[in-house]
Design a protein around this motif. Structure first.
Motif, mmCIF file in Angstrom:
data_model
loop_
_atom_site.group_PDB
_atom_site.id
_atom_site.type_symbol
_atom_site.label_atom_id
_atom_site.label_comp_id
_atom_site.label_asym_id
_atom_site.label_seq_id
_atom_site.Cartn_x
_atom_site.Cartn_y
_atom_site.Cartn_z
ATOM 1 N N HIS A 36 0.823 -1.210 0.000
ATOM 2 C CA HIS A 36 0.000 0.000 0.000
ATOM 3 C C HIS A 36 0.860 1.265 0.000
ATOM 4 O O HIS A 36 0.581 2.227 -0.716
ATOM 5 C CB HIS A 36 -0.915 -0.024 1.232
ATOM 6 C CG HIS A 36 -1.680 1.239 1.441
ATOM 7 N ND1 HIS A 36 -1.232 2.238 2.281
ATOM 8 C CD2 HIS A 36 -2.848 1.671 0.917
ATOM 9 C CE1 HIS A 36 -2.107 3.242 2.264
ATOM 10 N NE2 HIS A 36 -3.090 2.925 1.451
ATOM 11 N N ASP A 37 1.921 1.270 0.831
ATOM 12 C CA ASP A 37 2.725 2.475 1.033
ATOM 13 C C ASP A 37 3.629 2.829 -0.145
ATOM 14 O O ASP A 37 3.838 4.018 -0.430
ATOM 15 C CB ASP A 37 3.598 2.330 2.283
ATOM 16 C CG ASP A 37 2.806 2.357 3.578
ATOM 17 O OD1 ASP A 37 1.608 2.723 3.535
ATOM 18 O OD2 ASP A 37 3.387 2.003 4.628
ATOM 19 N N ALA A 38 4.183 1.844 -0.817
ATOM 20 C CA ALA A 38 5.156 2.122 -1.884
ATOM 21 C C ALA A 38 4.588 3.027 -2.984
ATOM 22 O O ALA A 38 5.217 4.034 -3.330
ATOM 23 C CB ALA A 38 5.699 0.820 -2.465
ATOM 24 N N PRO A 39 3.417 2.754 -3.552
ATOM 25 C CA PRO A 39 2.916 3.655 -4.586
ATOM 26 C C PRO A 39 2.558 5.048 -4.070
ATOM 27 O O PRO A 39 2.690 6.035 -4.803
ATOM 28 C CB PRO A 39 1.686 2.939 -5.151
ATOM 29 C CG PRO A 39 1.369 1.835 -4.234
ATOM 30 C CD PRO A 39 2.585 1.561 -3.408
ATOM 31 N N ILE A 40 2.165 5.151 -2.816
ATOM 32 C CA ILE A 40 1.880 6.456 -2.221
ATOM 33 C C ILE A 40 3.149 7.299 -2.180
ATOM 34 O O ILE A 40 3.144 8.490 -2.505
ATOM 35 C CB ILE A 40 1.278 6.289 -0.803
ATOM 36 C CG1 ILE A 40 -0.137 5.723 -0.906
ATOM 37 C CG2 ILE A 40 1.292 7.597 -0.030
ATOM 38 C CD1 ILE A 40 -0.734 5.301 0.418
#
Length: 173
Positions: A43-47
């Protein structure tokens, strides 16, 4: 236009240092190098990739540890990038010391305007802190962006003159 004038019109050289996104510790018996991202990491990587885009700080070149979790972090971030950077995977960046990260930057920079390194703690947190001249915690998927005074990556050292331009962690977005 002479060489000094052309340098003043270039974008500043930036160094983007990122700790990989959150990895999965549930796989019994799996080697540390082979751990995948967990749900939060996916979830965090593309953000964080989108955040770099908002800053107009997308990398031309990425130096990435060869570990599975760093490769997956980059892959998920690249969905947010309008074009693919040049990527070099390096075994030397796996659990590397600050000195080894600097050496990898010097030897594998490809003359990038914006160079990104995706690696691991504790070496990455120590490098970020040394460059910033203050302790900076690097939780998973955190990114520190530095502007460099020296335009030649081959001269990059722990003592290089840099300025911490941005710092972000996923929980702050």
């Amino acid at each position: 236009m002479d060489d000094s004038q052309s340098r003043t019109h270039q974008k500043p050289r930036r160094l983007v240092l990122m700790r990989h996104a959150k990895s999965d510790w549930s796989g019994e018996g799996s080697a540390d190098h082979e751990r995948h991202l967990n749900e939060r990491g996916r979830h965090d990587a593309p953000i964080m990739g989108a955040w770099l885009g908002e800053l107009d700080c997308l990398p031309d070149v990425v130096l990435c540890s060869s570990a599975t979790r760093t490769r997956e972090t980059l892959q998920r971030m690249q969905d947010s990038f309008p074009s693919d950077p040049i990527v070099s995977y390096s075994d030397a960046l796996y659990l590397a010391t600050p000195e080894t990260i600097c050496s990898t930057i010097r030897s594998d920079h490809c003359d990038a305007s914006t160079l990104m390194v995706i690696a691991h703690n504790p070496g990455l947190a120590h490098l970020v802190s040394q460059l910033a001249q203050q302790w900076i915690d690097m939780p998973t998927a955190a990114i520190a962006v530095f502007t460099l005074a020296d335009e030649d990556w081959s001269k990059f050292r722990l003592s290089s003159t840099v300025e911490l331009e941005h710092f972000m962690r996923p929980k702050a977005l």
